[in-house]
Design an enzyme around this catalytic site. Sequence first.
Site, mmCIF file in Angstrom:
data_model
loop_
_atom_site.group_PDB
_atom_site.id
_atom_site.type_symbol
_atom_site.label_atom_id
_atom_site.label_comp_id
_atom_site.label_asym_id
_atom_site.label_seq_id
_atom_site.Cartn_x
_atom_site.Cartn_y
_atom_site.Cartn_z
ATOM 1 N N CYS A 49 0.909 -7.684 5.107
ATOM 2 C CA CYS A 49 0.274 -6.445 4.890
ATOM 3 C C CYS A 49 -1.235 -6.106 4.191
ATOM 4 C CB CYS A 49 1.243 -6.114 3.101
ATOM 5 S SG CYS A 49 2.796 -5.541 3.570
ATOM 6 N N ASP A 50 -1.211 -5.346 3.935
ATOM 7 C CA ASP A 50 -2.577 -4.786 4.017
ATOM 8 C C ASP A 50 -4.216 -5.830 3.365
ATOM 9 O OD1 ASP A 50 -1.156 -2.355 4.948
ATOM 10 O OD2 ASP A 50 -2.694 -1.519 4.978
ATOM 11 N N LYS A 51 -3.875 -6.048 2.607
ATOM 12 C CA LYS A 51 -4.733 -6.715 1.784
ATOM 13 C C LYS A 51 -4.500 -8.712 1.559
ATOM 14 C CE LYS A 51 -6.317 -2.453 1.409
ATOM 15 N NZ LYS A 51 -5.137 -2.091 2.253
ATOM 16 N N ASP A 60 0.798 -1.270 0.021
ATOM 17 C CA ASP A 60 -0.064 -0.428 0.353
ATOM 18 C C ASP A 60 0.685 1.173 0.248
ATOM 19 O OD1 ASP A 60 -2.393 -1.847 0.038
ATOM 20 O OD2 ASP A 60 -2.764 -0.666 1.622
ATOM 21 N N SER A 78 -5.742 5.118 5.690
ATOM 22 C CA SER A 78 -4.779 3.949 6.162
ATOM 23 C C SER A 78 -4.269 4.330 7.838
ATOM 24 C CB SER A 78 -3.128 4.602 5.307
ATOM 25 O OG SER A 78 -2.250 4.204 6.100
ATOM 26 N N CYS A 114 5.145 -2.321 8.018
ATOM 27 C CA CYS A 114 5.145 -1.157 8.790
ATOM 28 C C CYS A 114 4.922 -0.883 10.405
ATOM 29 C CB CYS A 114 4.421 0.271 7.599
ATOM 30 S SG CYS A 114 4.903 0.413 5.752
ATOM 31 N N GLU A 142 -6.791 4.382 -0.472
ATOM 32 C CA GLU A 142 -6.558 5.356 0.818
ATOM 33 C C GLU A 142 -5.812 7.385 0.407
ATOM 34 O OE1 GLU A 142 -5.298 1.755 3.723
ATOM 35 O OE2 GLU A 142 -3.724 2.401 2.579
#
Length: 553
Positions: free
Chosen positions: A119-121, A78, A466, A191, A440
Amino acid sequence: MRSDAIKKGVERAPHRALLKSVGVTDEDLEKPFIAIANSYTTIVPGHIHLNSVAEAVARGIRQSGGVAFEFNTIAVCDGIAMGHEGMKYSLPSRDIIADSVEIMVQAHQFDGVVLLSNCDKVTPGMLMAASRIDIPSIVVTGGPMLSGLVKDRKLGVISMFEAVGEFKAGKLTEEELKEFEDKACPTPGSCNGMFTANTMACVTEALGLSLPGSATIPAVDARRLRIAERSGEQAVELVRKGTTPLEILTSDAFENAIMVDMALGGSTNTVLHLSAVAKEAGILLNLDMFDELGRNIPHLCNMSPGGPYTLEELDRAGGIPAVMKELSSLLHLDAQTVTGSSVSQNIKDAEVLDREIIRPLSNPVHKEGGIAILRGNIAPRGAVVKTAAVPARLLINIGPARVFNSEENAMKVILDKGIKPGDIVVIRYEGPQGGPGMREMLSASGAIAGLGLLDSVALITDGRFSGGSQGLCIGHISPEAAEGGPIAAVREGDIIEIDIPRRKINVKLSESEVEERMKEWKPIPSKIRRGYLTRYSAAVQSADQGATLKALK
């Protein structure tokens, strides 16, 4: 075993021949076949180390008498996708990931699967797949990166988005910006703050689908490989016991996950993702549940971006087991987990090792949890705000709307210093359908912070923010502008009122004025004319539905 469908009987001789071509032995044919759904890639910092983690998982599978097979799925960073057309593809990747895992597991009739994400997704996509296919499954996340450091300033990727605004405001020289860039992200891993990737790792542990302690161990810590190996061993045990995700993903488990999320002050994206995972599990999570739990669960961990602490510090303080131990009087302790034991048994020996990082229930950071659901004539079906990152003076806020029909238009004005203290920036046509892809707005929120406007400017959008965004950032406004939602009626200079304690967000217009404006409304044609996003836009539902895809009739 489920895999007998591809390896037993005379008629499966061709299948066995193909399996033997990849090294399977006659002895292996009697063992459970365990898939490792890896999301390794060399462009995503959170995933670049996952091949070594996968090797540890495979070692654990073999040691426990299973046969390990590895395949890959996609992963979007992202941070790299942020602020341009690439971010349109981030949320839609969640469904591709879920579908690809389902396809590989079902096509090859694996007995169990280890879901290797970070990670995010990727993590929610894999959780969606686990719920959907419902074979023995365990999640291994890759762990957070360590923080960067320049002098006494702790850095991460969010620091860099804010540094752009600081540079534009003359607060950083070009040389200082370059030093930040060189040192902000020093290791592999997700992150470093309580952003979406790490929130989802913590939520997955709270759901009971990863081993205790898994979420917070840094990516570069040797414990990451050890817990990966134990997860591989446990995957084989889950197959032998026949334990599947839907035995773990109960309503109580989802409530536990939301409560932990509230205590952590996690990313607003978890509202989308947990709703989507629950839908696959046949459980309805509506926005009111998030708000009700948010009012009753205190915010215990003052994590970045709203606070000073990062994941490596949360790990040293005891990690998610310690957070759950502190919340034990509120949690569903009988909920079952992939360990084969209940939450109560998993956390009985957990201990809070730093009371500044994991605060007691009697002395929380905030009395209410880190996420709130707002409603009003701009967002009749709801909007989401990360209250843990909102300055106290902005909890009640009134100001004039500065209206933009895309993130790019907003960013140009923000970086040209066209936004003034007291403004409320409205970024619309960025929802799941309208974006398409529900981008985002970290570039916008980061620039606002860097320009010194964090305490005086609000941002609202039918897109997302985010987990790294801080300030008064309200996203997921439903229905979205492209769907004909009333956010499309807001005009430059309209007065917007935000009252987080009362959970209200309204534009100062009468109902009849909104209706008259909407009679003149015409949708903005999408610039995306072909490819995956055209199909996604036609199929996706609004944010209040978890941005899930419509069921086929």
